[in-house]
Scaffold this motif. Structure first.
Motif, PDB file in Angstrom:
ATOM      1  N   ASN A   1       0.833  -1.205   0.000  1.00 25.99           N
ATOM      2  CA  ASN A   1       0.000   0.000   0.000  1.00 25.99           C
ATOM      3  C   ASN A   1       0.867   1.254   0.000  1.00 25.99           C
ATOM      4  OD1 ASN A   1      -2.531  -1.346   0.102  1.00 25.99           O
ATOM      5  ND2 ASN A   1      -2.109  -1.860   2.241  1.00 25.99           N
ATOM      6  N   THR A   2       1.504   1.473  -1.131  1.00 26.06           N
ATOM      7  CA  THR A   2       2.352   2.655  -1.270  1.00 26.06           C
ATOM      8  C   THR A   2       1.913   3.423  -2.502  1.00 26.06           C
ATOM      9  OG1 THR A   2       3.960   1.519  -2.657  1.00 26.06           O
ATOM     10  CG2 THR A   2       4.302   1.383  -0.280  1.00 26.06           C
ATOM     11  N   LYS A   3       2.409   4.646  -2.629  1.00 22.27           N
ATOM     12  CA  LYS A   3       2.064   5.469  -3.789  1.00 22.27           C
ATOM     13  C   LYS A   3       2.517   4.811  -5.086  1.00 22.27           C
ATOM     14  CE  LYS A   3       2.242   9.879  -1.296  1.00 22.27           C
ATOM     15  NZ  LYS A   3       2.903  11.198  -1.197  1.00 22.27           N
ATOM     16  N   SER A   4       3.646   4.095  -5.035  1.00 21.69           N
ATOM     17  CA  SER A   4       4.177   3.474  -6.245  1.00 21.69           C
ATOM     18  C   SER A   4       3.342   2.285  -6.705  1.00 21.69           C
ATOM     19  CB  SER A   4       5.622   3.026  -6.023  1.00 21.69           C
ATOM     20  OG  SER A   4       5.670   2.015  -5.027  1.00 21.69           O
ATOM     21  N   SER A   5       2.466   1.781  -5.828  1.00 21.10           N
ATOM     22  CA  SER A   5       1.685   0.596  -6.189  1.00 21.10           C
ATOM     23  C   SER A   5       0.731   0.868  -7.336  1.00 21.10           C
ATOM     24  CB  SER A   5       0.912   0.084  -4.980  1.00 21.10           C
ATOM     25  OG  SER A   5      -0.068   1.024  -4.579  1.00 21.10           O
ATOM     26  N   TYR A   6       0.429   2.133  -7.594  1.00 20.78           N
ATOM     27  CA  TYR A   6      -0.458   2.475  -8.709  1.00 20.78           C
ATOM     28  C   TYR A   6       0.253   2.344 -10.056  1.00 20.78           C
ATOM     29  CZ  TYR A   6      -3.668   4.322  -5.208  1.00 20.78           C
ATOM     30  OH  TYR A   6      -4.526   4.450  -4.145  1.00 20.78           O
ATOM     31  N   ARG A   7       1.565   2.282 -10.018  1.00 21.65           N
ATOM     32  CA  ARG A   7       2.339   2.270 -11.258  1.00 21.65           C
ATOM     33  C   ARG A   7       3.042   0.928 -11.497  1.00 21.65           C
ATOM     34  NH1 ARG A   7       4.110   6.949  -8.608  1.00 21.65           N
ATOM     35  NH2 ARG A   7       3.125   8.865  -9.343  1.00 21.65           N
ATOM     36  N   LYS A   8       2.670  -0.084 -10.751  1.00 27.97           N
ATOM     37  CA  LYS A   8       3.391  -1.348 -10.875  1.00 27.97           C
ATOM     38  C   LYS A   8       2.452  -2.528 -10.703  1.00 27.97           C
ATOM     39  CE  LYS A   8       5.921  -2.555  -7.288  1.00 27.97           C
ATOM     40  NZ  LYS A   8       6.895  -2.520  -6.182  1.00 27.97           N
ATOM     41  N   LEU A   9       2.913  -3.681 -11.182  1.00 30.54           N
ATOM     42  CA  LEU A   9       2.231  -4.934 -10.895  1.00 30.54           C
ATOM     43  C   LEU A   9       2.586  -5.351  -9.474  1.00 30.54           C
ATOM     44  CD1 LEU A   9       2.950  -6.922 -14.168  1.00 30.54           C
ATOM     45  CD2 LEU A   9       0.759  -5.957 -13.478  1.00 30.54           C
ATOM     46  N   GLN A  10       1.609  -5.840  -8.747  1.00 27.98           N
ATOM     47  CA  GLN A  10       1.869  -6.313  -7.390  1.00 27.98           C
ATOM     48  C   GLN A  10       2.429  -7.735  -7.455  1.00 27.98           C
ATOM     49  OE1 GLN A  10       1.610  -4.869  -4.381  1.00 27.98           O
ATOM     50  NE2 GLN A  10       1.094  -2.912  -5.321  1.00 27.98           N
ATOM     51  N   PRO A  11       3.677  -7.938  -7.046  1.00 25.79           N
ATOM     52  CA  PRO A  11       4.242  -9.299  -7.084  1.00 25.79           C
ATOM     53  C   PRO A  11       3.574 -10.191  -6.056  1.00 25.79           C
ATOM     54  CG  PRO A  11       5.739  -7.801  -5.952  1.00 25.79           C
ATOM     55  CD  PRO A  11       4.615  -6.956  -6.472  1.00 25.79           C
ATOM     56  N   LYS A  12       3.124 -11.328  -6.488  1.00 30.05           N
ATOM     57  CA  LYS A  12       2.467 -12.273  -5.591  1.00 30.05           C
ATOM     58  C   LYS A  12       3.304 -13.541  -5.398  1.00 30.05           C
ATOM     59  CE  LYS A  12      -2.166 -14.156  -4.741  1.00 30.05           C
ATOM     60  NZ  LYS A  12      -2.321 -13.361  -3.522  1.00 30.05           N
ATOM     61  N   CYS A  13       4.138 -13.823  -6.399  1.00 25.93           N
ATOM     62  CA  CYS A  13       4.923 -15.061  -6.370  1.00 25.93           C
ATOM     63  C   CYS A  13       6.417 -14.785  -6.406  1.00 25.93           C
ATOM     64  CB  CYS A  13       4.564 -15.949  -7.560  1.00 25.93           C
ATOM     65  SG  CYS A  13       2.951 -16.728  -7.445  1.00 25.93           S
ATOM     66  N   GLU A  14       7.161 -15.666  -5.779  1.00 29.28           N
ATOM     67  CA  GLU A  14       8.590 -15.786  -5.991  1.00 29.28           C
ATOM     68  C   GLU A  14       8.812 -17.110  -6.708  1.00 29.28           C
ATOM     69  OE1 GLU A  14      10.844 -15.109  -2.396  1.00 29.28           O
ATOM     70  OE2 GLU A  14       9.461 -13.519  -1.774  1.00 29.28           O
ATOM     71  N   TYR A  15      10.052 -17.372  -7.092  1.00 26.98           N
ATOM     72  CA  TYR A  15      10.317 -18.525  -7.951  1.00 26.98           C
ATOM     73  C   TYR A  15      11.441 -19.383  -7.376  1.00 26.98           C
ATOM     74  CZ  TYR A  15       7.895 -15.106 -10.787  1.00 26.98           C
ATOM     75  OH  TYR A  15       6.997 -14.168 -11.212  1.00 26.98           O
ATOM     76  N   ILE A  16      11.388 -20.649  -7.723  1.00 27.25           N
ATOM     77  CA  ILE A  16      12.444 -21.584  -7.332  1.00 27.25           C
ATOM     78  C   ILE A  16      12.877 -22.324  -8.588  1.00 27.25           C
ATOM     79  CG2 ILE A  16      13.105 -23.522  -5.861  1.00 27.25           C
ATOM     80  CD1 ILE A  16      10.697 -22.745  -4.043  1.00 27.25           C
ATOM     81  N   LEU A  17      14.078 -22.006  -9.085  1.00 28.87           N
ATOM     82  CA  LEU A  17      14.617 -22.711 -10.252  1.00 28.87           C
ATOM     83  C   LEU A  17      15.086 -24.097  -9.825  1.00 28.87           C
ATOM     84  CD1 LEU A  17      16.752 -20.068 -12.194  1.00 28.87           C
ATOM     85  CD2 LEU A  17      14.386 -20.733 -12.556  1.00 28.87           C
ATOM     86  N   CYS A  18      14.816 -25.075 -10.651  1.00 24.64           N
ATOM     87  CA  CYS A  18      15.174 -26.455 -10.320  1.00 24.64           C
ATOM     88  C   CYS A  18      15.997 -27.076 -11.444  1.00 24.64           C
ATOM     89  CB  CYS A  18      13.910 -27.275 -10.072  1.00 24.64           C
ATOM     90  SG  CYS A  18      14.231 -29.006  -9.657  1.00 24.64           S
ATOM     91  N   TYR A  19      17.158 -27.579 -11.104  1.00 18.51           N
ATOM     92  CA  TYR A  19      18.029 -28.320 -12.017  1.00 18.51           C
ATOM     93  C   TYR A  19      18.337 -29.680 -11.389  1.00 18.51           C
ATOM     94  CZ  TYR A  19      18.880 -24.150 -14.830  1.00 18.51           C
ATOM     95  OH  TYR A  19      18.718 -23.055 -15.656  1.00 18.51           O
ATOM     96  N   GLY A  20      18.692 -30.646 -12.214  1.00 18.67           N
ATOM     97  CA  GLY A  20      19.013 -31.951 -11.665  1.00 18.67           C
ATOM     98  C   GLY A  20      19.726 -32.838 -12.654  1.00 18.67           C
ATOM     99  N   SER A  21      20.342 -33.894 -12.136  1.00 13.23           N
ATOM    100  CA  SER A  21      21.037 -34.842 -12.990  1.00 13.23           C
ATOM    101  C   SER A  21      20.050 -35.470 -13.960  1.00 13.23           C
ATOM    102  CB  SER A  21      21.699 -35.930 -12.138  1.00 13.23           C
ATOM    103  OG  SER A  21      20.757 -36.514 -11.249  1.00 13.23           O
ATOM    104  N   GLU A  22      20.448 -35.579 -15.208  1.00  9.55           N
ATOM    105  CA  GLU A  22      19.631 -36.128 -16.288  1.00  9.55           C
ATOM    106  C   GLU A  22      18.380 -35.298 -16.551  1.00  9.55           C
ATOM    107  OE1 GLU A  22      19.004 -40.396 -16.351  1.00  9.55           O
ATOM    108  OE2 GLU A  22      20.554 -40.655 -14.857  1.00  9.55           O
ATOM    109  N   GLY A  23      18.374 -34.053 -16.072  1.00 14.24           N
ATOM    110  CA  GLY A  23      17.283 -33.136 -16.390  1.00 14.24           C
ATOM    111  C   GLY A  23      15.919 -33.691 -16.079  1.00 14.24           C
ATOM    112  N   SER A  24      15.050 -33.718 -17.059  1.00 20.61           N
ATOM    113  CA  SER A  24      13.660 -34.118 -16.828  1.00 20.61           C
ATOM    114  C   SER A  24      13.509 -35.595 -16.494  1.00 20.61           C
ATOM    115  CB  SER A  24      12.816 -33.793 -18.074  1.00 20.61           C
ATOM    116  OG  SER A  24      13.307 -34.491 -19.195  1.00 20.61           O
TER     117      SER A  24
END
Length: 555
Positions: free
Chosen positions: A200-223
């Motif tokens: 709830n800030t003045k800048s919130s009128y000029r931006k998308l409200q972030p709701k999510c963060e992300y977790i990149l996942c890598y692994g042996s042999e990929g998928s």
């Protein structure tokens, strides 16, 4: 299509060769021209950034990092000689040492690095990087590249990597990880619903409200990497014939259009009495070879125009499971609920605004680990990973171990990370506010063992570097083997004199499990006979071999 950039490089390299010929007797100029040519020939697709050098890099030019055991912070809450580790110090130094003890041994890595938002107090070279720093992205990339490159060397044959990030650097991080871990080993991106309240800030009128963060996942042999899934029950095989138990499964159709459409999946199926085909624009979900297998063993028939297959326990996984969804919603915990979790354990003055919920980390560990996996978190922060591992072990009887690395800026390692782990191990109480009055909640401890190591440094110009390094060999042995040298069950022998002393007092040692011996120690025939029923492990050279060779020294 003509590669204009390549043509331009060719012209520039040809010009450089001409200059080289003109200055063939000028070594300084030739070296400089070679450097320019190497840059021109370097990779031109992918992530490009201005490389920076950190103070911690410069420090290692004149000093050798080592670990020092902080004995008063050791926790022994079980009878087993099996330990988790908390490593205090800059994580680059810790990673350099882990590269000696744990190359190819880490099964799961989870990290929550600085997001480089410009306001998250990300420090580079002891300076806070804000959004006014024009090199903030390249500094962050240099910072991450050096650490992730070492992390790759630590991965076992069956590894998984999770990295938390937000939209400030997710594109950069994805390209960076593609380069280091291999694009083919990218498994996917998990969305975590970290927020439920808007800004709830003045800048919130000029931006998308972030709701999510992300977790990149890598692994042996990929998928192809195999994750553990949450079991919800078992399939029932309530029908029975002369071949045993089975259940009826109606063969389904699917859309034959689009990228999943296959002409080979469109065919007639006959049980010898009736014949059916998939509907217009449809295809079977099973191929001809698999269908033929069921027909051959008389486990397929047609009823009311539907293909029915007798599915037997040997045909499929009998478990009913929930997929590992690439979305974690708010019910598993948010950043706000995670702060409350931490406050309940160590009090509300912890100063952490960006905490991950225990359930998020526990779910990642559940899906990606075996019960004896080794988990590394080298941006340990408040220690959520340690709590998640301990709680998961308690739930499924596992024996997973963790290694956590964090610095001690503002006493975070001592007063937050260590304190949280200690209270989770021994148990803690907190006050929960209720409408009818406050209630004291007592949380039972989860017994485990922990060693606390602190990064230290030995100057390369010290009077006797080899002796100084030898005095820190014990910590390297303990870290690599996940034990403590207790001088009762586990012993360390670094000199012939210590071997003689042990032999003289051998009758006082009733239950020695193993002896770790310097390769410079030579047991006498009498000592070999005396120790013959005890495991003997030679301490490897690779702990500090490179550093000693560099200085022209040896043990």
């Amino acid at each position: 299509m003509e590669n204009l950039s390549q043509e331009k490089r060719k012209r520039m390299i040809a010009f450089l060769k001409k200059i080289k010929e003109e200055h063939k007797d000028d070594d300084e100029t030739l070296i400089a021209l070679d450097e320019i040519e190497n840059e021109l020939n370097s990779k031109k697709y992918g992530l490009v950034w201005e490389k920076h050098e950190e103070k911690v890099d410069r420090m290692m030019q004149d000093n050798i990092p080592v670990f020092t055991d902080v004995k008063e912070r050791e926790i022994k809450a079980t009878d087993e000689n099996s330990y988790n580790f908390l490593l205090e110090g800059d994580n680059l130094h810790s990673l350099k040492l882990l590269e000696k003890t744990h190359a190819g041994k880490i099964d799961v890595i989870y990290i929550d690095p600085p997001y480089n938002t410009g306001t998250d107090k990300f420090k580079y070279d002891d300076k806070i990087i804000d959004d006014k720093d024009t090199f903030r992205h390249s500094k962050w990339t240099s910072f991450m590249y050096e650490r992730l490159s070492i992390a790759k060397n630590l991965c076992s044959n069956n590894w998984v990597l999770f990295i938390s990030i937000d939209n400030n650097e997710i594109a950069t991080l994805k390209m960076l990880c593609d380069d280091i871990f291999g694009e083919s080993n990218f498994i996917g991106t998990i969305d975590w619903e970290s927020k439920t309240k808007s800004q709830n800030t003045k800048s919130s009128y000029r931006k998308l409200q972030p709701k999510c963060e992300y977790i990149l996942c890598y692994g042996s042999e990929g998928s192809k990497h195999k994750f553990n899934l949450i079991r919800t029950g078992y399939k029932e095989y309530s029908l029975h014939d002369k071949r045993g138990k089975y259940r009826e499964h109606c063969l389904e159709e699917m859309n034959a259009n689009g990228i999943r459409g296959r002409e080979t999946m469109v065919f007639d199926i006959s049980d010898g009495v009736s014949t059916v085909s998939p509907g217009k624009g449809k295809q079977w979900k099973l191929g001809q070879d698999q269908v033929a297998t069921y027909i051959k063993r008389n486990d397929l028939f047609i009823r009311d125009g539907k293909v029915i297959i007798k599915m037997r326990p040997t045909d499929e996984r009998t478990e009913k499971t929930i997929p590992f969804w690439a979305f974690l919603d708010k019910t598993i915990g948010t950043a706000e609920s995670a702060k409350k979790e931490l406050s309940a354990i160590i009090g509300s003055n912890h100063g952490f605004d960006t905490v991950k919920p225990v359930k998020v980390l526990k779910q990642l560990c559940f899906h990606s680990t075996q019960k004896d996996s080794l988990i590394l978190d080298f941006f340990a922060g408040s220690g959520t990973t340690a709590q998640a591992v301990l709680e998961l072990n308690k739930e499924d009887g596992g024996n997973r171990k963790f290694i956590l690395c964090t610095n001690n800026e503002n006493n975070i390692c001592e007063e937050i990370t260590y304190e949280r782990i200690k209270r989770v191990i021994y148990g803690y109480s907190y006050v929960e506010k209720k409408k009818n009055g406050d209630v004291t909640v007592n949380v039972e401890g989860i017994p485990a063992n922990l060693k606390y190591f602190k990064t230290d440094f030995i100057p390369k110009d010290a009077d006797d570097v080899s002796e100084e390094l030898l005095s820190h060999i014990k910590e390297m042995v303990e870290l690599e083997n996940g034990i403590t040298i207790d001088n009762k069950h586990y012993l360390i022998i670094l000199t012939d004199e210590q071997a003689d002393e042990l032999a003289k007092n051998w009758s006082n040692y009733e239950d020695v499990k193993a002896i770790y011996v310097s390769r410079n120690v030579l047991f006498t025939s009498e000592q070999n006979t005396l120790f013959r029923n005890t495991e003997i492990h030679t301490i490897p050279d690779y702990y500090f071999e490179y550093e000693l060779k560099e200085l022209g020294e040896s043990w």
